[in-house]
Design an enzyme around this catalytic site. Sequence first.
Site, mmCIF file in Angstrom:
data_model
loop_
_atom_site.group_PDB
_atom_site.id
_atom_site.type_symbol
_atom_site.label_atom_id
_atom_site.label_comp_id
_atom_site.label_asym_id
_atom_site.label_seq_id
_atom_site.Cartn_x
_atom_site.Cartn_y
_atom_site.Cartn_z
ATOM 1 N N GLU A 124 -12.313 -8.518 -0.953
ATOM 2 C CA GLU A 124 -11.385 -9.549 -1.421
ATOM 3 C C GLU A 124 -11.237 -10.605 -0.337
ATOM 4 O O GLU A 124 -10.930 -10.288 0.810
ATOM 5 C CB GLU A 124 -10.029 -8.921 -1.737
ATOM 6 C CG GLU A 124 -9.056 -9.884 -2.373
ATOM 7 C CD GLU A 124 -7.768 -9.209 -2.811
ATOM 8 O OE1 GLU A 124 -7.339 -9.448 -3.938
ATOM 9 O OE2 GLU A 124 -7.187 -8.434 -2.025
ATOM 10 N N GLU A 147 -0.979 -1.469 -6.183
ATOM 11 C CA GLU A 147 -1.460 -2.054 -4.931
ATOM 12 C C GLU A 147 -0.283 -2.242 -3.987
ATOM 13 O O GLU A 147 0.736 -2.833 -4.349
ATOM 14 C CB GLU A 147 -2.149 -3.401 -5.173
ATOM 15 C CG GLU A 147 -2.684 -3.992 -3.859
ATOM 16 C CD GLU A 147 -3.590 -5.197 -4.024
ATOM 17 O OE1 GLU A 147 -3.699 -5.713 -5.147
ATOM 18 O OE2 GLU A 147 -4.179 -5.615 -3.010
HETATM 19 MN MN MN Z 1 -5.633 -6.983 -2.491
#
Ligand code: MN
Length: 293
Positions: free
Chosen positions: A247, A153
């Site tokens: 998210e 990420e």
């Molecule tokens: Mn994230």
Amino acid sequence: MVEQPFLNPLGVHALVWVGDTSPTSVNYAVTKTKETGYDLLELSLHDMTNLDVAAARRRLADAGLRVVCSRGLSFDADISSEDLAIVARGEQMLHDSLQVTAELGGDHLTGALYSALGKYPYALNDAGRRNVVTVLGSLARQAKNHGITLGLEVCNRYETNVVNTAQQALALADDIGEDNVFLHLDTYHMNIEEDDLVRPVREVGERLGYVHIGENHRGYLGSGHLDFTAFFHALVDINYTGPVTFESFSSAVIAAELSNNLAIWRNLWNDGEDLARHARSFIANHLTAANTS
Ligand code: MN
């Protein structure tokens, strides 16, 4: 229900529902994820000592939900360190996380697998980067035995000093050199670090394995200034059919440690269910529009 014109599984991060992974919390997160129409639950492993893995696997399977696991490391267990004892603790944490992902029936482990989640007081050095490459190479080879892919990420500068842009993460993945390591883009982080929300998607192309959709303040989608139309068009242009996961964080749901690492100080919402329903429609509508325009 009308068939969707897109293949992407839609996911939601468990912190929309709960801050820990006790059995009661996991049950609640699974039930709510299913009720609000998602295909996938992302479970952060920051709290994995409380997780009843076998029970969680059964609950997920009974609900017909996919699971993706995510995590960051910590400053005393960090594979980007020069201190080999700290690196070893980080490596152990990653191997334990891989094991939990496999036992949950997951096929993807992602996040800041390469460093602590927090503000570093200095830039990454060569020795630290070499440790990241060595440990993630070994983890990736072990992950292959479980049919698991790893995600890198790309996080902003206040949460890591290892990869802040897609270009840097592509270079890291090249150096790791394993074909089960993919990139994970997050619109919240991209807004801070990238030129725009389109170029990185095109640069990553078929190496994109996971996507986080978050507003610039991590609250309700559409209440901030991110150009989601451009971002979803870019996903469609590269034929991305992987998961798209919502998210969001608010002080209404607090995870010990993780919330502090992510600087979740403000109340951006109280009702996780309303937030999740809204986000699912928002993402599905954007994907539908981008696929039919
Ligand atoms: Mn994230």
